[in-house]
Design a protein around this motif. Structure first.
Motif, PDB file in Angstrom:
ATOM      1  N   ASP A 135       0.818  -1.217   0.000  1.00 15.82           N
ATOM      2  CA  ASP A 135       0.000   0.000   0.000  1.00 15.82           C
ATOM      3  C   ASP A 135       0.850   1.263   0.000  1.00 15.82           C
ATOM      4  O   ASP A 135       0.496   2.266  -0.641  1.00 15.82           O
ATOM      5  CB  ASP A 135      -0.941   0.007   1.210  1.00 15.82           C
ATOM      6  CG  ASP A 135      -2.067  -1.015   1.073  1.00 15.82           C
ATOM      7  OD1 ASP A 135      -2.102  -1.724   0.045  1.00 15.82           O
ATOM      8  OD2 ASP A 135      -2.907  -1.098   1.992  1.00 15.82           O
ATOM      9  N   ARG A 136       1.973   1.229   0.704  1.00 22.67           N
ATOM     10  CA  ARG A 136       2.836   2.408   0.767  1.00 22.67           C
ATOM     11  C   ARG A 136       3.450   2.709  -0.603  1.00 22.67           C
ATOM     12  O   ARG A 136       3.567   3.874  -1.003  1.00 22.67           O
ATOM     13  CB  ARG A 136       3.940   2.194   1.808  1.00 22.67           C
ATOM     14  CG  ARG A 136       3.438   2.203   3.256  1.00 22.67           C
ATOM     15  CD  ARG A 136       4.511   1.776   4.218  1.00 22.67           C
ATOM     16  NE  ARG A 136       4.901   0.378   3.999  1.00 22.67           N
ATOM     17  CZ  ARG A 136       5.809  -0.265   4.747  1.00 22.67           C
ATOM     18  NH1 ARG A 136       6.428   0.375   5.733  1.00 22.67           N
ATOM     19  NH2 ARG A 136       6.101  -1.533   4.493  1.00 22.67           N
ATOM     20  N   THR A 139       0.743   4.201  -2.755  1.00 29.32           N
ATOM     21  CA  THR A 139       0.492   5.594  -2.381  1.00 29.32           C
ATOM     22  C   THR A 139       1.541   6.506  -3.005  1.00 29.32           C
ATOM     23  O   THR A 139       1.221   7.577  -3.547  1.00 29.32           O
ATOM     24  CB  THR A 139       0.502   5.757  -0.852  1.00 29.32           C
ATOM     25  OG1 THR A 139      -0.532   4.946  -0.279  1.00 29.32           O
ATOM     26  CG2 THR A 139       0.268   7.210  -0.463  1.00 29.32           C
ATOM     27  N   LYS A 140       2.805   6.089  -2.951  1.00 21.35           N
ATOM     28  CA  LYS A 140       3.881   6.875  -3.561  1.00 21.35           C
ATOM     29  C   LYS A 140       3.689   6.967  -5.077  1.00 21.35           C
ATOM     30  O   LYS A 140       3.941   8.010  -5.688  1.00 21.35           O
ATOM     31  CB  LYS A 140       5.232   6.241  -3.240  1.00 21.35           C
ATOM     32  CG  LYS A 140       5.634   6.362  -1.776  1.00 21.35           C
ATOM     33  CD  LYS A 140       6.992   5.712  -1.535  1.00 21.35           C
ATOM     34  CE  LYS A 140       7.389   5.817  -0.063  1.00 21.35           C
ATOM     35  NZ  LYS A 140       8.700   5.157   0.198  1.00 21.35           N
TER      36      LYS A 140
END
Length: 201
Positions: A90-91, A94-95
C-alpha cells in the motif's frame, strides 16, 4: 489520445475490462480485453462504465484528471517497465499515486481505487497500442489528406461515369434498332411484312 479508451469499459458484476462490440436487444456484446478476447453478453442490468468518461478526484473540488490523461502520465513516467500490481504494498501504491497525480484527493480516492487503476492500466497497456501525442498530430493531417484524396477520386469517378453516359447518348442503338435483332420471331415477322409490302407495290 495516447490510449483510445472510447470502446473500453468496466462492467459491474464482471471482472476485468471489456471492449464493446455491438448492442443487442438483451444488452451489449462485449469481449474481454486480453489475448483470448472471449465474447459474452452484458445485460441491461449491468452498469457499463466507459473508461474515457472516468476521472480521478483532486484536491480542487472543481478539477479532476481524466483517466486517459492519467494513463498517459503513467506511460511517460514508467514506459514499458511498470512495476506495480494490485498486490503491491500500500505504501508503494500511495507513492505511485503521488508521483502521477500529486494533488489527488486523499479522502475521496481510496486504496481500492488505486489498485483498480493499476489493474486497469496493466490490462490496457498490454492490449492497446500507445500513440504519443506527436505521432497522433502527424497522423491526423495524413488521415485528413487521405480522406480528401478518396473524396476527390470518388468525385472524378462519378464525373467520368456521367461523361461516359453523355458521350454515348443517342449514339449506341437500342436492341430493336440493331442489324441483328435479338428476338428471332420478331425478325421473321419483320421480314414477312417487308415482303408483303413489296408485293403490294
Amino acid at each position: 489520445m495516447p490510449y483510445d479508451l472510447k470502446e473500453i469499459a468496466a462492467i459491474s458484476g464482471m471482472p476485468g475490462l471489456y471492449r464493446l462490440v455491438r448492442p443487442t436487444r438483451a444488452g451489449v456484446i462485449v469481449e474481454t480485453l486480453d489475448e483470448r478476447a472471449t465474447r459474452s453478453v452484458a445485460s441491461a442490468r449491468n452498469k457499463v462504465s466507459l473508461l474515457h468518461e472516468i476521472s480521478i478526484y483532486t484536491e480542487d473540488l472543481d478539477q479532476t484528471v481524466p483517466l486517459t490523461e492519467v494513463f498517459d502520465r503513467i506511460q511517460q513516467h514508467y514506459g514499458a517497465d511498470f512495476p506495480f500490481t494490485n498486490k503491491s504494498d500500500d505504501r508503494d501504491l500511495t507513492k505511485f499515486m503521488e508521483t502521477i497525480i500529486p494533488d489527488y484527493d486523499r479522502e475521496r480516492v481510496y486504496m481500492s481505487d488505486i489498485k483498480k487503476l493499476v489493474t486497469w492500466y496493466r490490462l490496457v497497456s498490454a492490449t492497446l497500442p500507445y500513440l504519443a501525442e506527436e505521432e497522433a498530430t502527424e497522423e491526423a493531417p495524413a488521415e485528413e489528406a487521405e480522406a480528401k484524396t478518396e473524396k476527390k477520386a470518388g468525385t472524378k469517378a462519378s464525373k467520368a461515369t456521367a461523361d461516359d453516359a453523355l458521350s454515348t447518348a443517342g449514339v449506341i442503338s437500342s436492341a430493336t434498332e440493331t442489324d441483328e435483332p435479338t428476338n428471332p420471331e420478331a425478325a421473321t415477322e419483320a421480314t414477312a411484312k417487308s415482303r408483303g409490302k413489296k408485293k403490294s407495290e
